[in-house]
Write an enzyme that holds these catalytic residues in place. Structure first.
Site, PDB file in Angstrom:
ATOM      1  CE  LYS A 182      -3.339  -2.845  -0.048  1.00  0.00           C
ATOM      2  NZ  LYS A 182      -4.197  -3.368   0.982  1.00  0.00           N
TER       3      LYS A 182
HETATM    4  C1  LIG Z   1      -5.121  -4.481   1.457  1.00  0.00           C
HETATM    5  C2  LIG Z   1      -6.591  -4.433   1.477  1.00  0.00           C
HETATM    6  C3  LIG Z   1      -7.340  -4.855   2.579  1.00  0.00           C
HETATM    7  C4  LIG Z   1      -6.735  -5.568   3.758  1.00  0.00           C
HETATM    8  O1  LIG Z   1      -5.686  -4.941   4.348  1.00  0.00           O
HETATM    9  P1  LIG Z   1      -4.612  -5.805   5.190  1.00  0.00           P
HETATM   10  O2  LIG Z   1      -3.810  -4.746   5.859  1.00  0.00           O
HETATM   11  O3  LIG Z   1      -3.832  -6.601   4.201  1.00  0.00           O
HETATM   12  O4  LIG Z   1      -5.360  -6.646   6.135  1.00  0.00           O
HETATM   13  C5  LIG Z   1      -8.716  -4.678   2.539  1.00  0.00           C
HETATM   14  N1  LIG Z   1      -9.334  -4.145   1.480  1.00  0.00           N
HETATM   15  C6  LIG Z   1      -8.655  -3.755   0.388  1.00  0.00           C
HETATM   16  C7  LIG Z   1      -9.391  -3.155  -0.764  1.00  0.00           C
HETATM   17  C8  LIG Z   1      -7.267  -3.910   0.347  1.00  0.00           C
HETATM   18  O5  LIG Z   1      -6.599  -3.563  -0.755  1.00  0.00           O
END
Ligand SMILES: *Cc1c(COP(=O)(O)O)cnc(C)c1O
Length: 383
Positions: A182
């Site tokens: 991210k």
């Molecule tokens: C990455 C992501 C999540 C989950 O996040 P984590 O930190 O990996 O648990 C949820 N929704 C979306 C759209 C994501 O891209």
């Protein structure tokens, strides 16, 4: 080449030393860095409150808890997202109702969302897929008209804007992830932002076993007393993760503008391609570009997506596919009786989408190599 990954974290010396400082301090977890990160984050996205937790998935679950989602309740979720969006509803015993997406942007379609509302609907989770903020004005109208809550899964869109308003302040509850793919990372981590004080309080209790006072409060009062008032989880994030988050947050504007620059180059490069279509971008948004997704014009190609994907990977362009529509996963088919035909737009798009590498530390020659390779691979399969 570093470009071989579809995304990559960026850690510099300042990040490293801020983590080391915490490792040498008295607090490894639930110390001063947690509220410091929360306050800086809330301030950055123009929200009153931010609650930091151990992952984006924990943040989604915490949000569903705070809204009181329970068995019998329905929550509308788009088909085109990561499974965790829908899973968070199931954690609370609720039922995710899959909503189809707009064919141009692949974002939840507010008209279809309105049609998915039933007497049992409690909330709608909009996902800012690829980093493109959803149409929150229309979604808010749907939410208000039906007396349900709007939630934004903004795991892709930190740093984005909708009609000049920042992502993180667009829905009642806004969800972020700090996984290394991210925009900014804490290793694992997540955040919920809201302007609602009562919801923020419920979420702080939920992330700490359902206990209604913090460790710091007890320490100040030199008291052993605490009460568990609800069934919560240990969804806490550590102080050294929050120190990393604070340090990373300072770099966000630079990270976003580099991503936007690369996306613009991709836009230009594929604008005239008969085989590659970019996704639509609405003029009222500032796109945060977590992903750069293209759709293959399969009608004009002799090879399918799988083969093109393989050829690109072989040439060092490590593409990815985001996402397999959630309602097609065996878990949902078996437990919620979903399957092909439920969300035809998402299903059709799924057959043709590819995420190109996009991370702020890709150099211009990296970007040009990817463009050249993608055009060669796709054109060589042209009919
Ligand atoms: C990455 C992501 C999540 C989950 O996040 P984590 O930190 O990996 O648990 C949820 N929704 C979306 C759209 C994501 O891209």
């Amino acid at each position: 080449m570093r470009t071989s990954q579809y995304s990559h974290q960026y850690i510099d010396e300042k990040d490293i030393s801020s983590v080391i400082d915490v490792l040498k301090s008295d607090w490894l977890t639930t110390g001063p860095k947690v509220p410091e990160f929360e306050d800086a984050f809330a301030n950055d996205v123009n929200a009153k409150y931010a609650v930091a937790v151990s992952s984006g998935t924990a943040a989604l679950h915490t949000a569903m808890f705070a809204l009181g989602i329970s068995p019998g309740d329905e929550v509308i979720v788009p088909a085109m997202t990561f499974a965790a969006t829908a899973n968070s509803v199931v954690f609370q015993g609720g039922t995710p109702v899959f909503c189809d997406v707009d064919s141009d942007t692949l974002l939840i379609d507010p008209v279809k969302a309105a049609r998915s509302v039933s007497p049992r609907t409690r909330a709608v989770i909009a996902v800012d897929y690829t980093g493109h903020p959803c149409d929150y004005e229309s979604l808010e109208q749907v939410a208000e008209f039906n007396d349900i809550t709007s939630v934004s899964d903004a795991c892709h869109s930190l740093g984005g804007k909708y009609k000049g308003r920042k992502v993180g302040s667009l829905a009642k509850l806004n969800i972020f992830s700090f996984h290394p793919v991210k925009h900014i990372t804490t290793g694992e981590g997540g955040m919920i932002t809201t302007d609602d004080e009562a919801l923020a309080k419920r979420m702080r209790i939920f992330r700490n076993h359902g206990i209604n006072s913090s460790f710091q409060q007890r320490k100040q009062k030199a008291s052993w007393f605490y009460e568990m008032t609800t069934l919560g989880f240990n969804y806490r994030i550590t102080d050294f993760q929050c120190a990393l988050g604070l340090s990373q947050l300072k770099k966000l504007p630079g990270l976003i503008s580099r991503r936007q620059e690369i996306a613009k180059r991709y836009d230009e490069a594929f604008a005239d391609s008969p085989h590659i279509n970019g996704l639509g971008v609405n003029p009222e948004v500032s796109h945060a570009y977590h992903l750069y997704v293209v759709k293959l014009n399969l009608e004009g190609l002799t090879k399918d997506r799988t083969e093109i994907f393989r050829n690109l990977t072989r040439k060092g362009v490590r593409v990815n596919v985001h996402y397999i529509p959630v309602h097609l996963h065996p878990f949902y088919r078996m437990n919620f009786n979903t399957g092909p035909g439920l969300c035809p737009v998402a299903e059709e798009a799924y057959e043709r989408i590819i995420s190109l590498p996009l991370s702020h530390n890709m150099s211009d020659p990296d970007v040009e190599y990817i463009i050249k390779t993608v055009n060669r691979v796709v054109d060589s399969s042209g009919g």
